[in-house]
Design a protein around this motif. Structure first.
Motif, mmCIF file in Angstrom:
data_model
loop_
_atom_site.group_PDB
_atom_site.id
_atom_site.type_symbol
_atom_site.label_atom_id
_atom_site.label_comp_id
_atom_site.label_asym_id
_atom_site.label_seq_id
_atom_site.Cartn_x
_atom_site.Cartn_y
_atom_site.Cartn_z
ATOM 1 N N THR A 231 0.838 -1.208 0.000
ATOM 2 C CA THR A 231 0.000 0.000 0.000
ATOM 3 C C THR A 231 0.862 1.244 0.000
ATOM 4 N N ARG A 232 1.931 1.226 0.769
ATOM 5 C CA ARG A 232 2.836 2.389 0.787
ATOM 6 C C ARG A 232 3.502 2.566 -0.582
ATOM 7 N N ASP A 233 3.883 1.464 -1.210
ATOM 8 C CA ASP A 233 4.485 1.557 -2.542
ATOM 9 C C ASP A 233 3.487 2.123 -3.553
ATOM 10 N N ALA A 234 2.236 1.663 -3.460
ATOM 11 C CA ALA A 234 1.203 2.179 -4.364
ATOM 12 C C ALA A 234 0.950 3.658 -4.124
ATOM 13 N N ALA A 235 1.022 4.079 -2.864
ATOM 14 C CA ALA A 235 0.870 5.506 -2.558
ATOM 15 C C ALA A 235 1.982 6.313 -3.205
ATOM 16 N N GLY A 236 3.176 5.765 -3.231
ATOM 17 C CA GLY A 236 4.283 6.429 -3.909
ATOM 18 C C GLY A 236 4.019 6.586 -5.392
ATOM 19 N N MET A 237 3.363 5.601 -6.005
ATOM 20 C CA MET A 237 3.009 5.702 -7.419
ATOM 21 C C MET A 237 2.007 6.825 -7.655
ATOM 22 N N VAL A 238 1.064 6.988 -6.718
ATOM 23 C CA VAL A 238 0.093 8.076 -6.828
ATOM 24 C C VAL A 238 0.802 9.427 -6.781
ATOM 25 N N VAL A 239 1.709 9.579 -5.828
ATOM 26 C CA VAL A 239 2.432 10.843 -5.690
ATOM 27 C C VAL A 239 3.248 11.137 -6.944
ATOM 28 N N LYS A 240 3.913 10.128 -7.452
ATOM 29 C CA LYS A 240 4.726 10.313 -8.658
ATOM 30 C C LYS A 240 3.858 10.735 -9.839
ATOM 31 N N ALA A 241 2.696 10.082 -10.008
ATOM 32 C CA ALA A 241 1.800 10.446 -11.115
ATOM 33 C C ALA A 241 1.248 11.855 -10.935
ATOM 34 N N TYR A 242 0.908 12.220 -9.696
ATOM 35 C CA TYR A 242 0.389 13.563 -9.431
ATOM 36 C C TYR A 242 1.433 14.619 -9.766
ATOM 37 N N GLU A 243 2.641 14.405 -9.335
ATOM 38 C CA GLU A 243 3.699 15.381 -9.584
ATOM 39 C C GLU A 243 4.030 15.494 -11.071
ATOM 40 N N ALA A 244 3.773 14.414 -11.819
ATOM 41 C CA ALA A 244 4.020 14.444 -13.263
ATOM 42 C C ALA A 244 2.827 14.970 -14.047
ATOM 43 N N GLY A 245 1.698 15.180 -13.365
ATOM 44 C CA GLY A 245 0.511 15.689 -14.034
ATOM 45 C C GLY A 245 -0.261 14.646 -14.816
#
Length: 364
Positions: A231-245
């Protein structure tokens, strides 16, 4: 995002407008709006009380059917008092609403939680205070922290800019941002929730995802042993996608919240948005203390049915280790079947699927 932030936004609005209470707000247009400054200020109060009413009254199908009016002869000072009062009512509604309560708001998914109502109220205050101060020629700029919170709560589809306030103004058609096309049509986005018999799948906003990635609880009360590392790894994917737009909230991470006690038991979601062929990959995990009770199957079945009902998705994929028999059982019970030999070979060769994984598919 809560009552304190609502009160901060309202206090900033009142402080910015009070120096001009002796002017005729009805005679001055509010920036790019068709409304006057007086109409816009009253609209702020209407929004605050409407959000407070829906959240406090647990409205489910429409706005609570009431309205407010100003007494005849109410001046600008009285109007500011009304904004303060309606802001206090929204702050109180947010503070007293239980975590799991959702109430009606029309877009995009028909409801919002207490943080969503707080964020919407704050957004109305910040943006319309900007409109009014622009019309009256007054200085105004809210705090970076408050503005960034609005962006991460309501604009998860908008790539962060170099500063939060210009980004929010650009995202709502009120300004320009270097390198980005002007915005002419916009809406904010509350998070998606998907209910099942025993669970609620709660869409995770970028701010909560950032907290999960950094070791926090993301604003959820977890069962013992949660959240699991996946779940923490998936949260990191969300943050990365958000920061990339490129983040699309409905194809992000969901936390599985148990209805009986409001505790989070696991995470589930997508590894990204559907590709050009309408394919998306799903993943999931449960805290150890919540395993063996059918939660993953129940959640995956609901999430898959929701996703495959969309026009932009035709195929869901899941990769599972060859010796992970419990996870394979979750997939088969959720309507997934083992990929054909050629399909799995293609995934290994062309999509870099590790040889330790088997591929499961569910089609629309």
């Amino acid at each position: 995002m809560g009552g304190d932030q609502v009160e901060e936004a309202v206090a900033g609005c009142v402080a910015a407008l009070r120096p001009a209470v002796d002017r005729d707000w009805a005679a001055v247009k509010a920036n790019r709006l068709e409304w006057s400054c007086h109409q816009t200020a009253f609209h702020v109060a209407e929004d605050l009380i409407a959000y407070a009413g829906n959240l406090a009254g647990r409205a489910q199908d429409d706005y609570t059917p009431f309205d407010i009016t100003l007494d005849d002869g109410t001046g600008n000072t009285g109007l500011l008092q009304v904004i303060e009062t309606t802001g206090a009512l929204l702050a109180a509604a947010v503070r007293t609403a239980p975590r799991d309560v959702r109430a009606f708001h029309p877009y995009p998914f028909g409801s919002a939680d207490r943080e969503g109502f707080a964020a919407m109220g704050i957004a109305e205050v910040l943006l319309h205070t900007h409109d009014i101060t622009e019309g009256l020629g007054l200085p105004y700029e809210p705090s970076e922290e408050l503005t960034e919170s609005v962006l991460t709560w309501l604009f998860p589809h908008v790539q962060p800019g170099p500063a939060a306030w210009p980004t929010l103004l650009w995202a709502t058609g009120r300004g320009e941002l270097p390198g980005r096309a002007p915005v002419t049509d916009w809406r904010w986005r509350n998070n998606l929730v998907i209910p099942t018999e025993r669970l609620t799948l709660v869409g995770v906003r970028p701010a909560a995802a950032r907290d999960l990635r950094l070791g926090g609880d993301g604003g959820f009360e977890w069962v013992e042993g949660g959240p699991f590392q996946g779940t923490r790894d998936a949260a990191g994917m969300v943050v990365k996608a958000y920061e990339a737009g490129v983040h699309r909230p409905e194809f992000g991470l969901f936390v599985l919240v148990r209805r009986e006690d409001g505790r989070a038991v696991g995470g589930m979601g997508f590894h990204g948005t559907p590709d050009e062929e309408g394919r998306a990959e799903v993943g999931y995990d449960l805290a150890e203390g919540a395993r063996g009770q059918g939660y993953a199957t129940e959640a995956l079945r609901a999430l898959s049915e929701w996703a495959l009902a969309r026009e932009d998705l035709q195929l869901l994929m899941a990769a599972v280790e060859r010796d992970n028999l419990p996870s394979q059982g979750v997939l088969t019970r959720s309507g997934y079947t083992r990929a054909a030999v050629e399909e799995e070979r293609t995934a290994h060769e062309e999509q870099d699927l590790d040889s330790v994984f088997q591929l499961y598919l569910r089609r629309s």
